[in-house]
Each structure stands twice: as structure tokens, then as C-alpha cells.
Design a protein around this motif. Sequence first.
Motif, PDB file in Angstrom:
ATOM      1  N   LEU A 241      39.368  -4.977  30.183  1.00 18.95           N
ATOM      2  CA  LEU A 241      38.891  -4.166  31.297  1.00 18.95           C
ATOM      3  C   LEU A 241      39.964  -3.174  31.733  1.00 18.95           C
ATOM      4  O   LEU A 241      39.691  -1.983  31.922  1.00 18.95           O
ATOM      5  CB  LEU A 241      38.467  -5.059  32.471  1.00 18.95           C
ATOM      6  CG  LEU A 241      38.009  -4.343  33.733  1.00 18.95           C
ATOM      7  CD1 LEU A 241      36.867  -3.378  33.465  1.00 18.95           C
ATOM      8  CD2 LEU A 241      37.619  -5.364  34.808  1.00 18.95           C
TER       9      LEU A 241
ATOM     10  N   ASP B 114      34.978 -15.032  40.372  1.00 23.99           N
ATOM     11  CA  ASP B 114      35.641 -14.191  39.379  1.00 23.99           C
ATOM     12  C   ASP B 114      35.923 -15.063  38.166  1.00 23.99           C
ATOM     13  O   ASP B 114      36.847 -15.854  38.154  1.00 23.99           O
ATOM     14  CB  ASP B 114      36.945 -13.615  39.947  1.00 23.99           C
ATOM     15  CG  ASP B 114      37.672 -12.717  38.959  1.00 23.99           C
ATOM     16  OD1 ASP B 114      37.173 -12.494  37.838  1.00 23.99           O
ATOM     17  OD2 ASP B 114      38.762 -12.236  39.323  1.00 23.99           O
TER      18      ASP B 114
ATOM     19  N   CYS C  51      29.589  -7.494  37.324  1.00 21.24           N
ATOM     20  CA  CYS C  51      29.507  -8.714  36.523  1.00 21.24           C
ATOM     21  C   CYS C  51      28.045  -8.849  36.105  1.00 21.24           C
ATOM     22  O   CYS C  51      27.177  -8.205  36.679  1.00 21.24           O
ATOM     23  CB  CYS C  51      29.962  -9.941  37.318  1.00 21.24           C
ATOM     24  SG  CYS C  51      28.894 -10.369  38.704  1.00 21.24           S
TER      25      CYS C  51
ATOM     26  N   ARG D  25      36.446 -13.886  35.023  1.00 19.53           N
ATOM     27  CA  ARG D  25      37.028 -13.128  33.915  1.00 19.53           C
ATOM     28  C   ARG D  25      38.097 -13.945  33.192  1.00 19.53           C
ATOM     29  O   ARG D  25      38.972 -14.537  33.820  1.00 19.53           O
ATOM     30  CB  ARG D  25      37.672 -11.835  34.421  1.00 19.53           C
ATOM     31  CG  ARG D  25      36.683 -10.827  34.963  1.00 19.53           C
ATOM     32  CD  ARG D  25      37.396  -9.637  35.576  1.00 19.53           C
ATOM     33  NE  ARG D  25      38.165 -10.080  36.737  1.00 19.53           N
ATOM     34  CZ  ARG D  25      39.181  -9.400  37.259  1.00 19.53           C
ATOM     35  NH1 ARG D  25      39.570  -8.256  36.733  1.00 19.53           N
ATOM     36  NH2 ARG D  25      39.819  -9.861  38.312  1.00 19.53           N
ATOM     37  N   THR D  26      38.008 -13.945  31.888  1.00 14.52           N
ATOM     38  CA  THR D  26      39.036 -14.573  31.065  1.00 14.52           C
ATOM     39  C   THR D  26      40.235 -13.624  30.981  1.00 14.52           C
ATOM     40  O   THR D  26      40.127 -12.444  31.327  1.00 14.52           O
ATOM     41  CB  THR D  26      38.510 -14.840  29.636  1.00 14.52           C
ATOM     42  OG1 THR D  26      38.239 -13.574  29.014  1.00 14.52           O
ATOM     43  CG2 THR D  26      37.244 -15.708  29.653  1.00 14.52           C
TER      44      THR D  26
ATOM     45  N   GLN E 207      39.258 -10.751  28.920  1.00 10.85           N
ATOM     46  CA  GLN E 207      38.398  -9.801  29.627  1.00 10.85           C
ATOM     47  C   GLN E 207      39.224  -8.927  30.576  1.00 10.85           C
ATOM     48  O   GLN E 207      39.000  -7.721  30.662  1.00 10.85           O
ATOM     49  CB  GLN E 207      37.312 -10.534  30.426  1.00 10.85           C
ATOM     50  CG  GLN E 207      36.157 -11.034  29.582  1.00 10.85           C
ATOM     51  CD  GLN E 207      35.145 -11.784  30.406  1.00 10.85           C
ATOM     52  OE1 GLN E 207      35.491 -12.724  31.128  1.00 10.85           O
ATOM     53  NE2 GLN E 207      33.886 -11.392  30.301  1.00 10.85           N
ATOM     54  N   LYS E 208      40.150  -9.540  31.286  1.00  7.99           N
ATOM     55  CA  LYS E 208      40.995  -8.774  32.211  1.00  7.99           C
ATOM     56  C   LYS E 208      41.796  -7.720  31.468  1.00  7.99           C
ATOM     57  O   LYS E 208      41.897  -6.570  31.912  1.00  7.99           O
ATOM     58  CB  LYS E 208      41.938  -9.706  32.984  1.00  7.99           C
ATOM     59  CG  LYS E 208      41.225 -10.533  34.028  1.00  7.99           C
ATOM     60  CD  LYS E 208      42.203 -11.437  34.760  1.00  7.99           C
ATOM     61  CE  LYS E 208      41.495 -12.284  35.797  1.00  7.99           C
ATOM     62  NZ  LYS E 208      42.412 -13.130  36.560  1.00  7.99           N
TER      63      LYS E 208
ATOM     64  N   GLU F 276      29.802 -18.867  34.094  1.00  9.78           N
ATOM     65  CA  GLU F 276      31.078 -18.773  33.386  1.00  9.78           C
ATOM     66  C   GLU F 276      31.042 -19.551  32.077  1.00  9.78           C
ATOM     67  O   GLU F 276      30.447 -20.622  31.980  1.00  9.78           O
ATOM     68  CB  GLU F 276      32.233 -19.262  34.262  1.00  9.78           C
ATOM     69  CG  GLU F 276      32.186 -20.717  34.655  1.00  9.78           C
ATOM     70  CD  GLU F 276      33.307 -21.082  35.612  1.00  9.78           C
ATOM     71  OE1 GLU F 276      34.466 -20.712  35.375  1.00  9.78           O
ATOM     72  OE2 GLU F 276      33.007 -21.759  36.617  1.00  9.78           O
TER      73      GLU F 276
ATOM     74  N   TYR G 297      31.367  -7.058  33.085  1.00 10.92           N
ATOM     75  CA  TYR G 297      31.950  -8.165  32.324  1.00 10.92           C
ATOM     76  C   TYR G 297      30.960  -9.312  32.326  1.00 10.92           C
ATOM     77  O   TYR G 297      30.194  -9.492  33.274  1.00 10.92           O
ATOM     78  CB  TYR G 297      33.328  -8.576  32.880  1.00 10.92           C
ATOM     79  CG  TYR G 297      33.321  -9.347  34.179  1.00 10.92           C
ATOM     80  CD1 TYR G 297      33.263 -10.744  34.187  1.00 10.92           C
ATOM     81  CD2 TYR G 297      33.403  -8.686  35.403  1.00 10.92           C
ATOM     82  CE1 TYR G 297      33.272 -11.451  35.382  1.00 10.92           C
ATOM     83  CE2 TYR G 297      33.407  -9.391  36.601  1.00 10.92           C
ATOM     84  CZ  TYR G 297      33.343 -10.772  36.581  1.00 10.92           C
ATOM     85  OH  TYR G 297      33.350 -11.468  37.757  1.00 10.92           O
TER      86      TYR G 297
END
Length: 149
Positions: free
Chosen positions: A96, A86, A11, A88-89, A92-93, A16, A74
Motif C-alpha cells: 500500500l 485494521d 477495506c 492489514r498484513t 499489505q502495508k 481477516e 485492501y
Amino acid sequence: MRKIKHIVIHCTATVEGKSFSASDIDRWHKERGWKGIGYHYIIGLDGTIEEGRAENKIGAHVKRHNRHSVGIAYIGGLNKRLSPKDTRTRKQKRALKELLITLKRKYPQAIILGHRDFSEDLNRNGIIEPFEFSKACPCFDARKEYRNL
């Protein structure tokens, strides 16, 4: 051609919801005295994948493991109180996972790990346990989440 043993997820340790780009990270890394961005790929909040350092070049993202790894970061990893999270949107997930699938096709022998998985095994039991993490990055268990890719 480099022999890739690890695909390492990071990260950016940014709050965020705040958007940054590969060029921002390149600037930050140069300000630290590095040659430039250390990650090979950056995943933005909207799921956009940007190339950082060229994949055929040795990265600068995991001390003593850069020669044989590809680094992905990310944007995010901290909550509003600056604690690891964590962040991650969904986009993003999704991005990734797609990038990891692509990289695993290219480097089928590579193991997917989080940066924290390179911490020292302090009690020498063969397992890097949460109390041994020198970093929280990437703020989720990448090894477990992507073990079936």
C-alpha cells in the motif's frame, strides 16, 4: 486525463485472513447492479497489487467523489466477530505504501484519505470526528498514517 484530488483507501469488509481477488470483488459489485469493480487497485493478503477498474476510468467507491479520485482497497477490515479492525498484513502495508508513493508522484496534489473521511460533518465544526463516521472503512486513520507522503 482526469484531475485527481483524492487517493481514497478502503477495506473490503471481509474477515481477516480470508483471501479474495479483484475478480471476486468485480463479481460482488456486478451482483449489486454496478458495471463492475469500483476500486482501481486491490491489495491482497500477500501484498500483490491487482488492477481493478482502469485508472483512467471514473471509479465507484466514494459517493459524490468518484470523478476526481483513485480508489484502493485492501483485502480485510473485519475481525472474526465481524467488527471493524485494521487487519492489514505487513506485506499489505508495504504494498500500500509503495502504491501510494507511486500515485503521489503521478498526482502530487492529491490528498490521501480513508473512505470514512468522506462522512458528513454532523456538528459542522469543520472536522470529521470518529462519532461522525458513517463507515469504519478502512479501519485505520489513513489521513494521519500517510500525511507525509
